[in-house]
Every structure is written in C-alpha cells, then in structure tokens.
Design an enzyme around this catalytic site. Structure first.
Site, mmCIF file in Angstrom:
data_model
loop_
_atom_site.group_PDB
_atom_site.id
_atom_site.type_symbol
_atom_site.label_atom_id
_atom_site.label_comp_id
_atom_site.label_asym_id
_atom_site.label_seq_id
_atom_site.Cartn_x
_atom_site.Cartn_y
_atom_site.Cartn_z
ATOM 1 N N CYS A 1 0.867 -1.183 0.000
ATOM 2 C CA CYS A 1 0.000 0.000 0.000
ATOM 3 C C CYS A 1 0.902 1.231 0.000
ATOM 4 C CB CYS A 1 -0.884 -0.022 1.244
ATOM 5 S SG CYS A 1 -1.945 1.414 1.368
ATOM 6 N N CYS B 1 -5.063 6.130 -4.403
ATOM 7 C CA CYS B 1 -4.384 4.826 -4.281
ATOM 8 C C CYS B 1 -2.932 5.032 -4.699
ATOM 9 C CB CYS B 1 -5.074 3.807 -5.181
ATOM 10 S SG CYS B 1 -4.293 2.181 -5.141
HETATM 11 N N1 LIG Z 1 -6.090 -2.538 -1.946
HETATM 12 C C1 LIG Z 1 -4.749 -2.811 -2.477
HETATM 13 C C2 LIG Z 1 -3.671 -2.522 -1.426
HETATM 14 C C3 LIG Z 1 -3.665 -1.065 -1.023
HETATM 15 C C4 LIG Z 1 -3.328 -0.190 -2.173
HETATM 16 C C5 LIG Z 1 -3.559 1.299 -1.961
HETATM 17 N N2 LIG Z 1 -4.272 1.698 -0.790
HETATM 18 C C6 LIG Z 1 -2.263 2.063 -2.096
HETATM 19 O O1 LIG Z 1 -2.153 3.183 -1.574
HETATM 20 O O2 LIG Z 1 -1.337 1.540 -2.774
HETATM 21 C C7 LIG Z 1 -4.663 -4.288 -2.861
HETATM 22 O O3 LIG Z 1 -5.221 -5.120 -2.156
HETATM 23 O O4 LIG Z 1 -3.999 -4.562 -3.874
#
Ligand SMILES: N[C@H](CCC[C@H](N)C(=O)O)C(=O)O
Length: 257
Positions: free
Chosen positions: A74, A198
């Site tokens: 993340c 994200c």
């Molecule tokens: N939900 C994503 C992980 C968090 C990604 C996101 N919150 C970031 O800032 O990179 C997954 O399961 O692939």
C-alpha cells in the site's frame, strides 16, 4: 483490554495505525480488523497498518485491507506509516523499512513523505488497458467520462472478471489533462469500492502513461479525488527504476478502543 489506535490519511486514503512493536495485536482476528475499518460500527478506514520492529531496518510494515485480510503493498499506507514512525520517535527524517514487496526507502519533510517504490520491469499492454504490478496489481484504462461514470459498477466488473477473478486487481481510470498531469480514480481490491486515492495505483498510472507513450515526462502529477500526488522515475531500457511516490500524509486522531 483497551488498545490504542491512531488514524492517518494520505490524500484521503485512510488507515488505522497500530504500534505493534510489542506484538500485542491479534493478526489472525480478521473479523476484528474488518470491524476496526468499518465506517459505521468501527473507526473506519480503507485499511489497517501495523508498525513492527525489524532486526536490522527501522521498522516493518504489515498491511490489511478493509475486508480484514492481509494484502500486498500500500503506497499511501507506506507514506502514512513513515509519518507515524516519526510521530513515535522511531525515525527522524529518513527511513528504510521492510514491507511485503521488499525494502523501501523514505524521506519526510513536514507533511510531505517521499516513498521509493518497487522497480517495474514488466508493463503488459493490451488494446484497451495496461496491467502492471507496483507492489500491488493494477489494471489501468482511459475513461473520458471520469467525473461522472459509475466507478463502483464498472470497477467491480473488471476487478472480478476475466482474467482476474477471485485474486482480483485494483482498477484505475485515467483521463489525460496534459503531458505532466493525469486525472485518476481508483476502484480498490479489498475495499471493494472507490478510494479517494491509491498510491500504488497512481504509481501504476504514471508508469503506464509513459510506457504507452502518452507522455515523455518522468515527473508526473496525478489529480485524485482526495488531492494531488506526484510520481517520479528513471527509465532504463524499458525498466522503471528510482520510482518515488510523493505526497502528504497526515495525522487524524489517536484513540482507545
Ligand atoms: N487494496 C490494495 C492494497 C492497497 C493499495 C492502496 N491503498 C495504495 O495506496 O497503494 C490491494 O489489495 O492490492
């Protein structure tokens, strides 16, 4: 027994943070993690992040999606964890930590955290989309109606459909503003909804746009629902290196449950 929780957010991607250096947190209690992330019955967040000790590095990062399951890297969470580590006095202005996708360098100045992301050497280009992994898997496609399309409907169809199915992917919708700026909205796996930002997603978008020759810039601005992020990188024979995700990471509150 009461536990102390913190909350941080990076351009609206928000996280429950736990100082787990004493290893007191029950990592197997998926229901509890989902409860803590629940926006009605719990604290509310896109994910939960543990800060843990590491034998040789500044700390270790463990990330759980809002569904309570441990997940892949993340980017915004990593940036928030650096801010949290500074708040706790674990680091000063630089950090080197371990996450599920390997080792990350980071720098913090005020509210701005720069996080080095994985090198990317595989960018899969298809007729209408690009797929790449920036620590988490990302599907990237253009969306002209980016301000008013049904992202939950369109994003969940892609996330659950061919070829992703159960393992899924994050889904990023992009509209080019100019060679340096792209508008991005993301449907996130494990949140199963749009998030306001994200980090691994905007990193994927920046690299994808360069890889399909939508830009020759190597410092790219991404306008997301929750604010603005920057991604910079070097390109060496189609390998994306020295990749940095840059943006704000802010303390929200500290509480007991
Ligand atoms: N939900 C994503 C992980 C968090 C990604 C996101 N919150 C970031 O800032 O990179 C997954 O399961 O692939």
């Amino acid at each position: 027994m009461q536990q102390t929780f913190y909350k941080y957010q990076g351009t609206g991607n928000d996280f429950v943070m736990v100082d787990n250096r004493q290893q007191a947190f029950n990592k197997r209690d998926t229901k509890n993690i989902a409860f803590l992330c629940d926006r009605r019955f719990g604290i509310g967040a896109d994910g939960l992040i543990l800060l843990e000790n590491h034998d040789t590095l500044d700390f270790k990062m463990v990330y759980y999606n809002a569904d309570g399951n441990e997940s892949t890297m993340c980017g915004n969470g990593g940036r928030c964890l650096v801010a949290f580590a500074k708040h706790l006095g674990v680091i000063e202005d630089k950090a080197v930590f371990e996450a599920i996708d390997g080792l990350h360098h980071a720098e913090i100045e005020g509210d701005i955290v720069k996080l080095q992301m994985l090198d990317v050497d595989v960018v899969e280009k298809f007729d209408n989309h690009v797929f790449l992994n920036t620590g988490s898997p990302h599907h990237v496609q253009f969306e002209d109606a980016i301000e008013y399309f049904d992202i939950k409907e369109k994003g969940s169809k892609i996330r659950n459909g061919e070829p992703y199915f159960t393992e899924g992917t994050n889904v990023n919708f992009v509209k080019k503003v100019n060679d340096e700026v792209f508008r991005v909205r993301t449907y996130e796996r494990g949140v199963e909804d749009e998030t306001l930002s994200c980090g691994t997603g905007v990193t994927a978008v920046a690299i994808a746009m360069h890889a399909i020759n939508e830009t020759t810039e190597t410092l790219i601005k991404l306008n997301v629902q929750g604010g603005k992020l920057k991604v910079s990188f070097d390109v060496d024979n189609g390998v994306y290196k020295n990749v940095w995700l840059i943006g704000p990471a802010k303390f929200v509150f500290k509480g007991e449950i």
